[in-house]
Motif scaffolding. Sequence first.
Motif, PDB file in Angstrom:
ATOM      1  N   GLY A  26      -3.133   8.340   9.133  1.00  0.00           N
ATOM      2  CA  GLY A  26      -4.290   8.622   8.297  1.00  0.00           C
ATOM      3  C   GLY A  26      -3.976   8.795   6.822  1.00  0.00           C
ATOM      4  O   GLY A  26      -4.820   8.527   5.973  1.00  0.00           O
ATOM      5  N   LEU A  27      -2.769   9.243   6.484  1.00  0.00           N
ATOM      6  CA  LEU A  27      -2.412   9.485   5.089  1.00  0.00           C
ATOM      7  C   LEU A  27      -1.857   8.201   4.478  1.00  0.00           C
ATOM      8  O   LEU A  27      -0.670   8.068   4.166  1.00  0.00           O
ATOM      9  N   ALA A  28      -2.745   7.256   4.320  1.00  0.00           N
ATOM     10  CA  ALA A  28      -2.391   5.936   3.818  1.00  0.00           C
ATOM     11  C   ALA A  28      -3.635   5.287   3.231  1.00  0.00           C
ATOM     12  O   ALA A  28      -4.758   5.744   3.456  1.00  0.00           O
ATOM     13  N   MET A  78       0.851  -1.186   0.000  1.00  0.00           N
ATOM     14  CA  MET A  78       0.000   0.000   0.000  1.00  0.00           C
ATOM     15  C   MET A  78       0.887   1.237   0.000  1.00  0.00           C
ATOM     16  O   MET A  78       2.077   1.185   0.314  1.00  0.00           O
ATOM     17  N   LYS A  79       0.268   2.385  -0.346  1.00  0.00           N
ATOM     18  CA  LYS A  79       0.978   3.655  -0.332  1.00  0.00           C
ATOM     19  C   LYS A  79       0.647   4.414   0.952  1.00  0.00           C
ATOM     20  O   LYS A  79      -0.478   4.362   1.454  1.00  0.00           O
ATOM     21  N   CYS A  80       1.647   5.133   1.476  1.00  0.00           N
ATOM     22  CA  CYS A  80       1.430   5.994   2.639  1.00  0.00           C
ATOM     23  C   CYS A  80       2.394   7.175   2.574  1.00  0.00           C
ATOM     24  O   CYS A  80       3.428   7.113   1.891  1.00  0.00           O
ATOM     25  N   PHE A  81       2.048   8.243   3.257  1.00  0.00           N
ATOM     26  CA  PHE A  81       2.823   9.486   3.259  1.00  0.00           C
ATOM     27  C   PHE A  81       3.472   9.612   4.624  1.00  0.00           C
ATOM     28  O   PHE A  81       2.786   9.817   5.624  1.00  0.00           O
ATOM     29  N   ILE A 139      -8.541  20.969   5.204  1.00  0.00           N
ATOM     30  CA  ILE A 139      -7.880  20.394   4.039  1.00  0.00           C
ATOM     31  C   ILE A 139      -8.039  18.878   4.141  1.00  0.00           C
ATOM     32  O   ILE A 139      -7.689  18.292   5.169  1.00  0.00           O
ATOM     33  N   ILE A 140      -8.569  18.271   3.085  1.00  0.00           N
ATOM     34  CA  ILE A 140      -8.840  16.836   3.094  1.00  0.00           C
ATOM     35  C   ILE A 140      -8.015  16.158   2.015  1.00  0.00           C
ATOM     36  O   ILE A 140      -7.927  16.631   0.868  1.00  0.00           O
ATOM     37  N   VAL A 141      -7.397  15.042   2.376  1.00  0.00           N
ATOM     38  CA  VAL A 141      -6.693  14.185   1.430  1.00  0.00           C
ATOM     39  C   VAL A 141      -7.538  12.930   1.212  1.00  0.00           C
ATOM     40  O   VAL A 141      -7.980  12.293   2.183  1.00  0.00           O
ATOM     41  N   THR A 142      -7.795  12.603  -0.042  1.00  0.00           N
ATOM     42  CA  THR A 142      -8.670  11.470  -0.369  1.00  0.00           C
ATOM     43  C   THR A 142      -7.869  10.310  -0.938  1.00  0.00           C
ATOM     44  O   THR A 142      -6.888  10.496  -1.648  1.00  0.00           O
ATOM     45  N   MET A 143      -8.303   9.100  -0.586  1.00  0.00           N
ATOM     46  CA  MET A 143      -7.641   7.893  -1.059  1.00  0.00           C
ATOM     47  C   MET A 143      -8.473   7.101  -2.066  1.00  0.00           C
ATOM     48  O   MET A 143      -8.005   6.130  -2.623  1.00  0.00           O
ATOM     49  N   GLY A 144      -9.726   7.467  -2.255  1.00  0.00           N
ATOM     50  CA  GLY A 144     -10.568   6.736  -3.187  1.00  0.00           C
ATOM     51  C   GLY A 144     -12.009   7.137  -3.019  1.00  0.00           C
ATOM     52  O   GLY A 144     -12.339   8.037  -2.258  1.00  0.00           O
ATOM     53  N   ASP A 145     -12.883   6.507  -3.775  1.00  0.00           N
ATOM     54  CA  ASP A 145     -14.313   6.816  -3.735  1.00  0.00           C
ATOM     55  C   ASP A 145     -15.029   6.002  -2.667  1.00  0.00           C
ATOM     56  O   ASP A 145     -14.568   4.953  -2.284  1.00  0.00           O
ATOM     57  N   VAL A 165       7.070   7.523  10.650  1.00  0.00           N
ATOM     58  CA  VAL A 165       5.738   7.901  11.095  1.00  0.00           C
ATOM     59  C   VAL A 165       4.907   8.296   9.881  1.00  0.00           C
ATOM     60  O   VAL A 165       5.311   9.167   9.101  1.00  0.00           O
ATOM     61  N   THR A 166       3.759   7.664   9.726  1.00  0.00           N
ATOM     62  CA  THR A 166       2.802   8.068   8.701  1.00  0.00           C
ATOM     63  C   THR A 166       1.930   9.176   9.278  1.00  0.00           C
ATOM     64  O   THR A 166       1.309   9.012  10.328  1.00  0.00           O
ATOM     65  N   LEU A 167       1.905  10.320   8.596  1.00  0.00           N
ATOM     66  CA  LEU A 167       1.156  11.468   9.094  1.00  0.00           C
ATOM     67  C   LEU A 167      -0.346  11.249   8.898  1.00  0.00           C
ATOM     68  O   LEU A 167      -0.791  10.332   8.227  1.00  0.00           O
ATOM     69  N   GLY A 168      -1.138  12.149   9.483  1.00  0.00           N
ATOM     70  CA  GLY A 168      -2.590  12.075   9.367  1.00  0.00           C
ATOM     71  C   GLY A 168      -3.248  11.641  10.656  1.00  0.00           C
ATOM     72  O   GLY A 168      -3.240  10.455  10.998  1.00  0.00           O
ATOM     73  N   MET A 169      -3.828  12.605  11.398  1.00  0.00           N
ATOM     74  CA  MET A 169      -4.331  12.342  12.740  1.00  0.00           C
ATOM     75  C   MET A 169      -5.814  12.008  12.804  1.00  0.00           C
ATOM     76  O   MET A 169      -6.302  11.596  13.851  1.00  0.00           O
ATOM     77  N   GLU A 170      -6.531  12.203  11.711  1.00  0.00           N
ATOM     78  CA  GLU A 170      -7.961  11.877  11.699  1.00  0.00           C
ATOM     79  C   GLU A 170      -8.323  11.360  10.316  1.00  0.00           C
ATOM     80  O   GLU A 170      -7.796  11.829   9.309  1.00  0.00           O
ATOM     81  N   LEU A 171      -9.235  10.409  10.272  1.00  0.00           N
ATOM     82  CA  LEU A 171      -9.519   9.742   9.006  1.00  0.00           C
ATOM     83  C   LEU A 171     -10.921   9.152   9.022  1.00  0.00           C
ATOM     84  O   LEU A 171     -11.569   9.044  10.068  1.00  0.00           O
ATOM     85  N   SER A 172     -11.360   8.749   7.857  1.00  0.00           N
ATOM     86  CA  SER A 172     -12.603   7.997   7.742  1.00  0.00           C
ATOM     87  C   SER A 172     -12.429   6.921   6.678  1.00  0.00           C
ATOM     88  O   SER A 172     -11.560   7.015   5.809  1.00  0.00           O
ATOM     89  N   GLY A 173     -13.262   5.894   6.769  1.00  0.00           N
ATOM     90  CA  GLY A 173     -13.182   4.815   5.799  1.00  0.00           C
ATOM     91  C   GLY A 173     -14.109   3.679   6.179  1.00  0.00           C
ATOM     92  O   GLY A 173     -15.091   3.879   6.905  1.00  0.00           O
ATOM     93  N   VAL A 174     -13.766   2.492   5.713  1.00  0.00           N
ATOM     94  CA  VAL A 174     -14.616   1.320   5.900  1.00  0.00           C
ATOM     95  C   VAL A 174     -13.814   0.234   6.609  1.00  0.00           C
ATOM     96  O   VAL A 174     -12.676  -0.069   6.210  1.00  0.00           O
ATOM     97  N   VAL A 175     -14.396  -0.348   7.654  1.00  0.00           N
ATOM     98  CA  VAL A 175     -13.740  -1.440   8.364  1.00  0.00           C
ATOM     99  C   VAL A 175     -13.598  -2.633   7.425  1.00  0.00           C
ATOM    100  O   VAL A 175     -14.571  -3.055   6.786  1.00  0.00           O
TER     101      VAL A 175
END
Length: 321
Positions: free
Chosen positions: A91-93, A1-4, A315-321, A57-67
């Motif tokens: 979160g940035l992954a 997978m990709k991560c920042f 500012i939101i970073v998106t990983m997909g639909d 350390v992968t940055l990004g302190m808050e996120l949303s997605g699907v379990v």
Amino acid sequence: MKCFQIASYGAEPRLVSTDRPVPGPGQIGVRILAAGLNFADLLMAQGRYQERPEPPVTLGMELSGVVDAVGAGVDGFDAGDRVAVYSGQGGLAEYGAFPANRAVKIPDAMPFDAAAGLLIAHGTSHLALARRARLSAGETLLVLGAAGGVGLTAVEIGKRMGARVIACARGPQKLAVAKAAGADHLIDSETADITEAVRALGRADVVYDAVGGDQLSAALRAVNPEARILAIGFASGDVPQIPANHLLVKNVDVIGVNWGGYLRFNPDAMTTTFAQLFDWYAAGELNVHISHRFPLAQAAEALETLRARKSTGKIIVTMGD
């Protein structure tokens, strides 16, 4: 997978490929769809944040997605659940594994980008105003940095709680955003004398300060007796030194707000905050203002937009639909 991530503190963050994490006991695996950026991400990258996990350390302190996976001992979450997570990092992954007690289910109708941007900024402002400052309807709330990520939420939540809101921000464009969020009065920090402007409006009962520096000093000279000063952050880079004699003369409280710290000593306070925020959102009484969206491939540009203070709201970073 990709991560920042950063390879070491002070190094430039970069997009890398790494193994997809597997949730351990007490954790859930999440296919991440959106992550919100915060000023604390900049501090984390520099090694200046109060928490310093071992790099990389992968940055990004808050996120949303699907379990997509559930670790041993986890109750209340199943694969396919839509969640938001206060992750602290990661979160940035494209995928992540996080403690289940940092996750909350989100309404079916709530977009993932809105859910990713609601936790930290709105959570900070609600807990600060409702729990720490005990803001009451009819009081006057002064918000410094009112068009920023947390400041804008303070304007909206303060208004929702029945306060008269004075928004202080830099320039007409940012003030217009604060006005749209519900501010009753506007002060341009570039051109106005903040002290005199607030005094002319009847002074402030609560000051929400995410800026620090000279702006807080100016606000302190324009508060009512028994005012409450909320120390949220220091985006100016200048941590103010507050004269104790000024506090004494007017019986003023200075109140520190470390929202993330509640995870360690009173997580129920955060749960209560989230419940109220999601109820308000579901009822159409709360918005998540997103000024910029970037794909994960442009995470560096997203972080630079935050650093340059070009955003209003999230500012939101998106990983997909």
